[in-house]
Design a protein around this motif. Structure first.
Motif, PDB file in Angstrom:
ATOM      1  N   UNK A 191       3.002   0.679 -10.060  1.00 55.95           N
ATOM      2  CA  UNK A 191       1.734   0.285  -9.426  1.00 55.95           C
ATOM      3  C   UNK A 191       0.670   0.006 -10.492  1.00 55.95           C
ATOM      4  N   UNK A 192       0.555   0.901 -11.464  1.00 59.98           N
ATOM      5  CA  UNK A 192      -0.469   0.707 -12.510  1.00 59.98           C
ATOM      6  C   UNK A 192      -0.166  -0.524 -13.353  1.00 59.98           C
ATOM      7  N   UNK A 193       1.101  -0.777 -13.626  1.00 55.47           N
ATOM      8  CA  UNK A 193       1.462  -1.981 -14.407  1.00 55.47           C
ATOM      9  C   UNK A 193       1.094  -3.238 -13.633  1.00 55.47           C
ATOM     10  N   UNK A 194       1.441  -3.267 -12.351  1.00 58.22           N
ATOM     11  CA  UNK A 194       1.139  -4.451 -11.535  1.00 58.22           C
ATOM     12  C   UNK A 194      -0.377  -4.646 -11.435  1.00 58.22           C
ATOM     13  N   UNK A 195      -1.099  -3.531 -11.280  1.00 57.80           N
ATOM     14  CA  UNK A 195      -2.570  -3.631 -11.215  1.00 57.80           C
ATOM     15  C   UNK A 195      -3.171  -4.137 -12.522  1.00 57.80           C
ATOM     16  N   UNK A 196      -2.420  -3.971 -13.613  1.00 55.60           N
ATOM     17  CA  UNK A 196      -2.894  -4.464 -14.910  1.00 55.60           C
ATOM     18  C   UNK A 196      -2.235  -5.789 -15.287  1.00 55.60           C
ATOM     19  N   UNK A 197      -1.731  -6.470 -14.271  1.00 58.23           N
ATOM     20  CA  UNK A 197      -1.204  -7.842 -14.416  1.00 58.23           C
ATOM     21  C   UNK A 197       0.068  -7.984 -15.237  1.00 58.23           C
ATOM     22  N   UNK A 198       0.816  -6.907 -15.376  1.00 60.68           N
ATOM     23  CA  UNK A 198       2.166  -7.051 -15.934  1.00 60.68           C
ATOM     24  C   UNK A 198       3.105  -7.454 -14.800  1.00 60.68           C
ATOM     25  N   UNK A 199       4.144  -8.229 -15.139  1.00 58.86           N
ATOM     26  CA  UNK A 199       5.238  -8.447 -14.193  1.00 58.86           C
ATOM     27  C   UNK A 199       6.231  -7.315 -14.408  1.00 58.86           C
ATOM     28  N   UNK A 200       6.841  -6.879 -13.326  1.00 58.91           N
ATOM     29  CA  UNK A 200       7.719  -5.713 -13.435  1.00 58.91           C
ATOM     30  C   UNK A 200       9.114  -6.028 -12.880  1.00 58.91           C
ATOM     31  N   UNK A 201      10.122  -5.642 -13.660  1.00 57.26           N
ATOM     32  CA  UNK A 201      11.510  -5.688 -13.196  1.00 57.26           C
ATOM     33  C   UNK A 201      11.997  -4.249 -13.111  1.00 57.26           C
ATOM     34  N   UNK A 202      12.381  -3.835 -11.911  1.00 65.03           N
ATOM     35  CA  UNK A 202      12.831  -2.451 -11.711  1.00 65.03           C
ATOM     36  C   UNK A 202      14.362  -2.417 -11.635  1.00 65.03           C
ATOM     37  N   UNK A 203      14.968  -1.482 -12.381  1.00 64.18           N
ATOM     38  CA  UNK A 203      16.368  -1.151 -12.133  1.00 64.18           C
ATOM     39  C   UNK A 203      16.394   0.313 -11.703  1.00 64.18           C
ATOM     40  N   UNK A 204      16.976   0.550 -10.531  1.00 61.39           N
ATOM     41  CA  UNK A 204      17.015   1.923 -10.001  1.00 61.39           C
ATOM     42  C   UNK A 204      18.257   2.015  -9.121  1.00 61.39           C
ATOM     43  N   UNK A 205      19.058   3.057  -9.304  1.00 60.13           N
ATOM     44  CA  UNK A 205      20.291   3.152  -8.500  1.00 60.13           C
ATOM     45  C   UNK A 205      20.080   3.914  -7.195  1.00 60.13           C
ATOM     46  N   UNK A 206      18.843   4.258  -6.889  1.00 61.69           N
ATOM     47  CA  UNK A 206      18.475   4.937  -5.642  1.00 61.69           C
ATOM     48  C   UNK A 206      19.141   6.314  -5.511  1.00 61.69           C
ATOM     49  N   UNK A 207      19.552   6.891  -6.642  1.00 58.33           N
ATOM     50  CA  UNK A 207      20.198   8.206  -6.559  1.00 58.33           C
ATOM     51  C   UNK A 207      19.178   9.300  -6.278  1.00 58.33           C
ATOM     52  N   UNK A 208      17.905   9.057  -6.612  1.00 50.15           N
ATOM     53  CA  UNK A 208      16.883  10.062  -6.329  1.00 50.15           C
ATOM     54  C   UNK A 208      15.596   9.378  -5.865  1.00 50.15           C
ATOM     55  N   UNK A 209      15.789   8.316  -5.068  1.00 56.40           N
ATOM     56  CA  UNK A 209      14.630   7.588  -4.543  1.00 56.40           C
ATOM     57  C   UNK A 209      15.115   6.816  -3.319  1.00 56.40           C
ATOM     58  N   UNK A 210      14.189   6.144  -2.658  1.00 63.58           N
ATOM     59  CA  UNK A 210      14.580   5.415  -1.447  1.00 63.58           C
ATOM     60  C   UNK A 210      13.963   4.030  -1.446  1.00 63.58           C
ATOM     61  N   UNK A 211      14.659   3.142  -0.743  1.00 68.90           N
ATOM     62  CA  UNK A 211      14.295   1.729  -0.733  1.00 68.90           C
ATOM     63  C   UNK A 211      12.872   1.494  -0.189  1.00 68.90           C
ATOM     64  N   UNK A 212      12.415   2.340   0.762  1.00 61.02           N
ATOM     65  CA  UNK A 212      11.086   2.080   1.354  1.00 61.02           C
ATOM     66  C   UNK A 212       9.975   2.186   0.304  1.00 61.02           C
TER      67      UNK A 212
END
Ligand code: UFG
Length: 338
Positions: free
Chosen positions: A18-39
């Motif tokens: 969120x902070x990166x996007x608010x500071x105008x960086x483009x973000x590519x996320x890699x996450x296997x959802x092992x400890x997080x959720x898609x929502x």
């Protein structure tokens, strides 16, 4: 400018995206959802009005990782992806070494192969163990952590120092104290898997009657009220430090950089003080019982974070009550989702 954020749907990762996007960086996320959720991805979009690119895979899959680097011009990486449960790491040390270190090395190999730089690593105050003096600054001698989780953090730091030195790269190691709280929107926060191990998620679930009683692990420590002391840092403040650290790395003119920063508030709070602050902030009760000390716990750890203030222009701003208020809002939000 595009930043790769591994574990970007996790607790600290999502707040940092969120902070990166608010500071105008483009973000590519890699996450296997092992400890997080898609929502969480949808909620990041709701909070920022921007859409990060998302790849759901395990970073041990080198060929998929390589394709991400083919598809995007990556200017740097913030690496959050890791297992983080201290107790579990004692039962499954090999899983922790494999997951936390192989994935790190896979990303660094891509960096080396493609001649990329600017790498930020999530480390932990666990690398100091029970320090002889408080507050803990970056020159405090390191001790071998008790848990395999902690050892993966210390080894990760060593791997990165060698990487920076051998290949002339810029790296920053961020040593977090105890992150707490949720985004002010109540759309992002910590999602503990099963029974929480950490204090604030347990307090929160007790207040909402998911758990009957908090167990306070020991009231015979040599502290004012007998309970152990930690430095609880608000997750949004922590996320902002990553953007400052990234900006500094990008601006560095030297080819080789190894920066290390403690990220904490500089103030220690006892377990009882946290419970009382939670009750005060949210007008709820947190029933508790005093139990034996938890194995491996230290008595006290709080940061001297002056270096981050001096060199990054960053300082924790949010007080404990406010951070604990956001946690409660997040818990209420989660209950609307059940
Ligand atoms: N505590 C309780 N009851 C609970 C949970 C925690 O009394 O149900 C106490 C602990 O004994 C400790 C304090 O609350 O005194 C904080 O415990 P946490 O588990 O929240 O945090 P730790 O300081 O033990 O662990 C944190 C990070 C780890 C990191 C470690 C470094 O969660 O990732 O700091 O010291 F390795």
């Amino acid at each position: 400018m595009t930043i790769l954020v591994t574990g970007g749907l996790g607790y600290i990762g999502s707040h940092t995206v969120v902070e990166l996007l608010n500071n105008n960086f483009d973000v590519v996320i890699v996450d296997d959802l092992s400890n997080s959720e898609k929502f969480i991805l949808k909620n990041i979009e709701e909070v920022t009005g921007k859409k990060p690119v998302f790849y759901p895979f395990d970073l041990k899959r080198k060929e998929l990782l390589s394709q991400v680097f083919d598809a995007h011009e990556i200017a740097g990486c913030i690496n959050f992806a890791a297992y983080k449960a201290v107790g579990e790491s004692q039962e499954k040390p090999l899983d922790y070494y494999e997951n936390n270190l192989f994935t790190l090395i896979n990303i660094l190999q891509e960096f080396k192969r493609r001649n990329l730089s600017n790498f930020i690593f999530s480390s932990s105050c666990t690398v100091y163990g029970q320090a002889d003096e408080q507050p803990i600054d970056e020159n405090t001698p390191l001790k071998t952590p008790e848990s395999s989780y902690g050892k993966t953090k210390q080894m990760g730091e060593e791997i990165l120092k060698d990487f920076a030195t051998a290949y002339q790269k810029k790296v920053t190691l961020l040593r977090y104290f105890n992150p707490i709280g949720s985004h002010p929107s109540a759309l992002l926060g910590e999602l503990p898997l099963g029974i929480p191990n950490n204090l604030v998620p347990y307090v929160t679930q007790t207040a909402s009657k998911i758990r009957e009683k908090l167990s306070i692990w020991g009231n015979d420590y040599p502290t004012a009220d007998g309970t152990a002391i930690r430095d609880y840092i608000y997750v949004v403040d922590l996320a902002k430090a990553h953007v400052k650290a990234l900006q500094k790395l990008l601006d560095e003119t030297s080819e080789t950089v190894i920066d290390i920063y403690n990220l904490g508030t500089g103030k220690g709070s006892s377990v009882l003080e946290v419970v009382e602050a939670f009750e005060r902030a949210n007008h709820v009760e947190v029933p508790y019982q005093i139990c034996e000390r938890r194995a491996g716990d230290i008595t006290v750890a709080f940061a001297n974070a002056d270096k981050a203030e001096r060199e990054l222009g960053w300082k924790a701003e949010t007080i404990l009550e406010e951070a604990l208020r956001t946690t409660w809002e997040w818990q209420k939000y989660l209950q609307t989702r059940i």
